[in-house]
Each structure stands twice: as C-alpha cells, then as structure tokens.
Design a protein around this motif. Sequence first.
Motif: not given
Length: 753
Positions: A112-115, A143-148, A172-174, A242-243
């Motif tokens: 939900k946070m996009g993480k 990785a471009e998929r929507s949250v939903e 999804k970090i780096d 932390d996230t």
Amino acid sequence: MNESKDFLRVIVEEDLKAHKYNEVVTRFPPEPNGFPHIGHAKSIAINFGIARDYNGHCNLRMDDTNPTTEDTRYVEALKDAVEWLGFKWEGNVRYTSDYFPQIYAYAVELVKMGKAYVDSLSEEEIREYRGTVTEPGRRSVYAERSVEENLDLLERMKNGEFKDGEHVLRAKIDMSAANMKMRDPLLYRIRHAHHYRTGDAWHIYPMYDFGHCLSDYIEGVSHSICTLEFENNRDIYDWVLDTLGLTSPRPYQHEFARLGINYTVMSKRKLLELVNEGYVNGWDDPRMPTIAGLRRRGYTPESILNFCHQIGIAKANSMVDVAQLEFCIRDDLNTKVPRVMCVLDPLKITIENYEGTEELDASYYPEDVPKEGSRKLPFSREIYIERDDFSENPPAGFYRLTPEQPVRLKHAYIISCKEVIKDADGNITEIIATYHPDSKSGSDTSGIKVKSAIQWVDAHSAKTVEVRLYDRLYACEAPEGVEDLNPDSLKIIKNALIEPAVITEKPDVRFQFERQGYFYADPVDYTDEAPVFNKIVGLKDSWNKKAKADETPAKPERKAPEKKVQVEGEVAPMSEAEQARYKTYTETMKLGNEVANTLARDEKLSAFFEASLSAYNSPVTLANIVSNEVARELKEKEASELKFTPAQIAELVKMIDEEIISNKIAKQVFEEMVTSGENPAQIVEAQGLVQISDPALISPIIDDVMAKNPDNVEKYRAGNTKLFGFFVGQVLKATGGKANPQVVNDLVAQKLQ
C-alpha cells in the motif's frame, strides 16, 4: 557476569546507559531443519548468557518459514540442547509461524505504501537483472504494477491460485545499491508444501530477511545477535523496520564470528552425508560435533560452556583448535570423576608366592581432588595387566615390568618377573611373577625402588566390558570430504576387563581409567549384563605428538583454507586503474566476476597475478590460486616476505594443467612452498605426489575397494546411487589423494554398471 567485556556486552551496556531499552531481550532463533551442533552451543551461550548477565530474558524461537525442510524432531532436539546446557527460555517456545498473519499484514502495508510489488520474472531472470558488484541491476518491468493489482495478486498468491515460482513479492528499494542484497530483495515466495505446524493454511511463506526482523520486533527483542554471514542482511533488517515506521523501542542486529573448529565439519549437508551414507552411526554418534554426539561421547554441559567462554566473541572469523575443546573436558572431569582401573589388552600374571585372596582399600580420588570415596579391590595370585606394560627387550626409558625390572601394582604390591611363558608362535601368553609381601601400598617397608605403578585387575572378579575408543573423525586439519575421514576414529575392544566396583557400585557414569583416559558409560547401549564405555578424551593431547612424529604424512596438517566469498556490503567504487584491470580480467582473460573483482581491487594481488602470468599463460587456474591461497598469505605479509615467487606459482599451475598433480595435491604442495620456499617440482618428486592417471594402475585399486565393500556395491546397483561418492572417496584415500579424480570417476562408473 563474565569478567571480560566482549564487544557485544559493551554494546548492551552502552544501550542500557543511554536508556535505549528498559530490559535486555535476546533470542535464540534456529531453523528446525537439522540437529544442533557445537556451533549452536556457542550461539546459545551468547544469547542466553547476555540476557542472564543483564537481568533480562532470552526467547527460544523456531524460525520455521521453510515447510519443506522442517520437522518436530528437530524442534525437540533444539529444546533439549538449550535445557541440557543449563538455560531456560522465557515463557513458551515461540515460532515464526505463529506470526504469519502479522507478517502478512506488514507485507500488505508495504504494498500500500508503494514499497513492495509482485514480480513475475523467472528465477533466472531475477538473477540476471540483479547486476554484479561493479554494475547496477535493472528493475523488473512488473515493478510498475499498480497498488491495486499488487494487492490482488498477493491475496491470490496467499490463496494458492498460482504455481511455485510463478510470482514473488519483492521490496522496492534500490537496484543500484552497493550492497547487492538491497537490490529489491524477495519478501515472500509461493511454496505449496505442508507445514508441520500450520498444515496447508498458507501457500506463501516469508523469506528470512522479512520474517526475521518482524518476529524480533513482535517479541520485543532489543538485541538481535547473529553470526557474521548475516552482516550484509542488516541493511534489509533496518529498512523493513524503518520503512514500516514501527514504534520504538525497536531491535537492532549485531553480528559475531561463527565457530569454526579444525578436524571438524559443521555443514548440515556434509553431516547429513555422513549419516545417510553410513560413515557414522546416526546423529548421536560420539564422533559427531552435534550436541547429541558430544553428550553421548561424555562431554558435560560445563565443559562446552567453558569452551565457549574461553574462545570468546570475535568480530572476524577464525579457526579454533579442537585441542582447546578437548582441554576443557579434561579440565572439567579432572576434579570430578573417580579413578578406576581397566585393562584393554590383558596379559595374565600368576604370582606364584601369593596364596589366598584379600581386599585392598583404594580411594577413588587422588589427594589433590577434594572428594571422598573408596572401594575394595579384590586381589589374588592371578591378575591381568596391560600387555604393553611388560617388555621382554625393553627400549631405553621403559620403566614398567621387565625380566630384570620390578614394578608396582597400583594400590597393591611390587612384583618381579620370574618367567615368561610363550605359545608355539613365540607370543607371550603368561608371566610367572613373585610379589614382595612388605611392599604393600601405604605400608611399604621393602626398600625397593620402582619408577612406575601400573593398573591391573583381579582375574577372578574382574568384569568383562566393551570399550569404544573414539578419536577425531577426520584425519586432517581442514577436511573437505569423506576422503579425509580418519580410518582409526573408532576401535572397539569387546573383552576389556574392569575392576568390579565400577559395575556393581556405580560410583559415577564418567571415570578416569588410570593411564588410559576419560570414559563414559554409554547411555544407549550400556546394561549391567553387557557394560559399554565410550572414550571421551585421552589424558594428554596425542595428536600434537603425532603431527610432529609423522615426517611424511599422506596428508599433512594444513591451515583451514579461508573461503572466498562475494562481498556484498558497501563497496567503494573502483578507481580508473581498477576498472581497467577488471575489464581485462573479465573480457580478455575470461575470469569470473568474483575472482576478477578480488584481483582488480588489490594492487599487491594483481601484481603477483600478472607476474605469474608472464611466466606461464594460464589465467583462470592462476587466478583461482592467487585469489585464494596466495591472498591468504598476503593478508599477513608483504610480497617481499613470501618464501615462494610468482614463477614458482606459475610452475605449480603448469603441473596442474599438465595433470602431473591434482588440484588437491597442489594445495598440499603450496602449503610446503609457504614454509620451505622449495620449487613445486622438487616437493612433488621428494614426496612422491605425482598424480596417478593410468587406468591400469587405478583399476585394481577400484576392484579392491569393491571387493571389500560388497554390501555397498549391491546397494548401489539396487538404486542407491548416492554411494557413488563413497567408492570414489575410498579410491582417493587408498592413493593418498594422488589418483586423477576424473579418471577415478569414469572407471568407478564403468565398474559399478
């Protein structure tokens, strides 16, 4: 509390002074997929010990996130190990599987946070997209998929709608992070397998890096202490907590060096091979480094904990001498156990001038052991002594019984040899002796001077026992496989004789057999009708003497090789010169990324490598030796201090390439070059190490191995193909490692058809 302050305790004290935590909470979180070994004992001692020292508590948690390898029998073994070592966990045993609903909820929150996102790349594509230590990775198109869409896919993954490997959940970090573990690590994978606790309720399971830190947080752990191989995982640990913005206090991870012991393996895979292929008699075989094996051998909890305390807590991996562990059990038993007499190889003594019988008072303990207890020793005219305590033609310095030299019987009298009786083959079968009536121990007025007292047992009252003489399981310091097993690691003596009080009075279960070593009544096989004793350890370290005495061993002792591993922590960018070297090594010389990275970043190492290469053009083999064996030496010395030269390493590699010696023999030759500086060709010739590649020479050896192991041949041909490694190992052992492994493999395969 421990007097010495290791770095972990320093951290704990600083955190308490800063009021970071109200209570110290640690945890011991093993995965229940194998039997615990002495490495686990070190972790148990650290985690439970720190909690105890700072009036906190330690949890026992089963990290059961892999349903395909875990089992309740391992859970029970781990619980038993903790209790045997004298520790008590807080509350009930905890399980990561108990937290599956909470961990899943945290995963949903990250999505939900996009993480976090659901990735549909294959395992191979994920590996390819990850990049290298010098090149950034590429993020998946998914990785471009929507949250939903991610939430929908994750829910369907949980419900079991997809096949294993079809999707994974990733953070999804780096994808360009220097620490490659931070390049969008996996958080969940699909696994359609029955879990030993949750059954079939879940079809996805959290990865270690996701489940571990959250389990620590859920339990209120303050200090998450783990071994050094998880150092690079610490960044993921911190990122997750932390996230998610979890409230303080939160746990922090701290790493210590894992335990390595020479003459020992602790790899689960290698231990499993020993058990499954019948090299040992189960997980509790007294030669095994498992807690169950050490317990059955006769080790005490106190000796294990003292060993863990002595070796301390370090930040860098190192190899501990197994002699230190053996010292700890000797030191513990020396002040605890009764001294008794046992004869392993009996030689009959008839004392012709002694009549009748008597009982001699004998203390179980020497004067310097503050314990009380004694027994009656039956004595008569017929006794048994150790066969090697008599010598008809004694060497210099032999102080026991000879035709001219008397000896004292421990707790009894001085005897002298009168006659030696032999059989038709010249073997000594009996000694006719006389005793000196005025020489009785404690009231000796004989004036006879003797230099030794030997153990003995009364012929009529002694008990027959089985004695299992255990020794180190491996014959070399840094074992690599079954070919390094010690063929003399177990010797069984079926008809040893022991004084009767040991069996009838049972003063203890552990004993010092006078002049033999420390022994333990086997907890599995011992009965009063058929007693069995296991040798725990000798009275002195005999291996050090063996190593010095053996001038031409089949396999010399060597330092444990430091395994080269890919460094995935924060890596400094390469300089221009390093980049140029790396490009040459990978593109022109076709070296692997890891080896090329090691050489390119180290100027001393790359100079040595290139100097060797100028003498002999075999870049791949040279690079492997330089980045491993030579690198180990250059860590502690300058190139000018080495006894060997680049040209000599080139000569060594040429001998490998020409199949004059094997890779394994090359390591042995290298160790000799390190100490002597001799040319490899001279070492190989002097020690007879030339590789045997002629099938005509190897074939009869294989035939002999097969003839000696007909049961294993039959099992192999019936379908147990795992035994193939056994036959190869036996052939290599028979040739002292000199047989060409490829030729051996091919010939064994042919002959077993």
